[in-house]
Scaffold this motif. Sequence first.
Motif, PDB file in Angstrom:
ATOM      1  N   LYS A   1      -5.005   2.996  -8.707  1.00  0.00           N
ATOM      2  CA  LYS A   1      -5.787   2.218  -7.738  1.00  0.00           C
ATOM      3  C   LYS A   1      -7.146   1.852  -8.310  1.00  0.00           C
ATOM      4  CE  LYS A   1      -3.683   4.849  -4.070  1.00  0.00           C
ATOM      5  NZ  LYS A   1      -2.556   3.922  -3.965  1.00  0.00           N
ATOM      6  N   ARG A   2      -7.712   0.778  -7.756  1.00  0.00           N
ATOM      7  CA  ARG A   2      -9.050   0.359  -8.155  1.00  0.00           C
ATOM      8  C   ARG A   2     -10.074   0.988  -7.221  1.00  0.00           C
ATOM      9  NH1 ARG A   2     -11.350  -5.762  -7.436  1.00  0.00           N
ATOM     10  NH2 ARG A   2     -13.506  -5.057  -7.379  1.00  0.00           N
ATOM     11  N   SER A   3     -11.180   1.465  -7.813  1.00  0.00           N
ATOM     12  CA  SER A   3     -12.282   2.002  -6.995  1.00  0.00           C
ATOM     13  C   SER A   3     -13.249   0.884  -6.654  1.00  0.00           C
ATOM     14  CB  SER A   3     -13.092   3.029  -7.792  1.00  0.00           C
ATOM     15  OG  SER A   3     -12.336   4.152  -8.063  1.00  0.00           O
TER      16      SER A   3
ATOM     17  N   GLU B   1      -3.915  -0.802  -2.921  1.00  0.00           N
ATOM     18  CA  GLU B   1      -4.343  -0.885  -4.318  1.00  0.00           C
ATOM     19  C   GLU B   1      -5.778  -0.481  -4.588  1.00  0.00           C
ATOM     20  OE1 GLU B   1      -3.327  -4.831  -5.575  1.00  0.00           O
ATOM     21  OE2 GLU B   1      -1.276  -4.594  -4.819  1.00  0.00           O
ATOM     22  N   CYS B   2      -6.517  -0.127  -3.537  1.00  0.00           N
ATOM     23  CA  CYS B   2      -7.899   0.285  -3.811  1.00  0.00           C
ATOM     24  C   CYS B   2      -8.265   1.484  -2.944  1.00  0.00           C
ATOM     25  CB  CYS B   2      -8.879  -0.863  -3.553  1.00  0.00           C
ATOM     26  SG  CYS B   2      -9.180  -1.187  -1.814  1.00  0.00           S
TER      27      CYS B   2
ATOM     28  N   THR C   1       1.103  11.084  -3.175  1.00  0.00           N
ATOM     29  CA  THR C   1       0.621  10.118  -4.178  1.00  0.00           C
ATOM     30  C   THR C   1       0.115  10.860  -5.409  1.00  0.00           C
ATOM     31  OG1 THR C   1       0.008   8.628  -2.389  1.00  0.00           O
ATOM     32  CG2 THR C   1      -0.955   8.157  -4.534  1.00  0.00           C
TER      33      THR C   1
ATOM     34  N   PHE D   1      -9.399   6.671   1.104  1.00  0.00           N
ATOM     35  CA  PHE D   1      -8.094   6.106   0.769  1.00  0.00           C
ATOM     36  C   PHE D   1      -7.643   5.198   1.909  1.00  0.00           C
ATOM     37  CE2 PHE D   1      -8.029   9.937  -1.901  1.00  0.00           C
ATOM     38  CZ  PHE D   1      -7.570   9.404  -3.092  1.00  0.00           C
TER      39      PHE D   1
END
Length: 284
Positions: free
Chosen positions: A175-177, A148-149, A19, A140
């Motif tokens: 990705k969103r944190s 997505e997060c 990734t 992760f």
Amino acid sequence: MATVGVIGAGVMGKDVAITCAANGYDVILTDHDPDVLAAAPRDARGLVRKFRMMSPTTGSWKADEVLGRIRFTADLGDLAEADWIVENIVEDLAAKERLYLRLREVCGEGVKIAANTSCISITKLAARTARPADVVGIHFMNPVPLLECAEVVRGFHTSDDTIKRAEEFVGSLGKRSIVVNDMPGFVSNRLSHLFMNEAAFLVHDGVAEPEQVDAIFKLGYGHRMGPLETADLIGLDTVVNSLNVLYEEFQDSKFRCCPTLKKMVAAGLLGRKSGQGFYTYAQH
Ligand SMILES: NC(=O)c1ccc[n+]([C@@H]2O[C@H](COP(=O)([O-])OP(=O)(O)OC[C@H]3O[C@@H](n4cnc5c(N)ncnc54)[C@H](O)[C@@H]3O)[C@@H](O)[C@H]2O)c1
């Protein structure tokens, strides 16, 4: 672009490595097991090919480009070049503590360390390093390229700068944190391991077959996967280790690991990665 040092080339380490590489980072991937490391380039190429078919974002990935950005090494010292370390070794507190002590020698000033642990306290791991303010949890989700997060976990000493840099890093991977505070299992695994463990107990008690438990979650609750399919995807050894961490840390019997899960792990039934768990998987 920064360099990411990825430690552990198992289920998560390989996903994290491809990734990062697919998003333009140079990656140095290491594992202490020579067999795992030898198989990692082929495995990573297979994963890139698989993920290419699974989403519009990963559809544009090119195996040669991604693999071209990953260096495989047995020498932890090679990670001295990295700006970020993402640690993905086995979910075992003693093993992780030993590694974080060694990172004192490897990581220079300004290097940020992300622990991709399921349940272990970020504060405990950070305490082993030279600069606990630079350590953060980045949990992760599996499979990393598709989800997505990431849960970003603030340890007791994690600095605001480290949180900001972690959010930027996670954002650069598309990705969103979701930033939460440190407590064993954080949000995701404190909840999900109760589901998975209780699902295993339902099978253990003869209430239902795995397919039935999972079908109720998928057809009845609209979940994409059932809890036992999820456990197989994570790896049953990692699920058992995580439940043990939660049980130990909270001293709460609600996290007592189902004996069937322990027995499956003892028998080598680890889920997808071994080809057999609650379900059977074709091995490539
Ligand atoms: N599997 C998941 O779905 C998932 C999701 C999020 C987080 N995690 C966490 O990520 C971490 C890794 O999980 P995984 O599923 O990839 O496990 P895994 O068992 O597939 O891989 C762990 C790897 O770490 C290597 N390793 C162990 N000790 C090492 C050391 N000292 N130095 C270098 N390499 C070492 C092992 O050889 C192995 O290849 C765990 O902490 C786990 O809780 C797992």
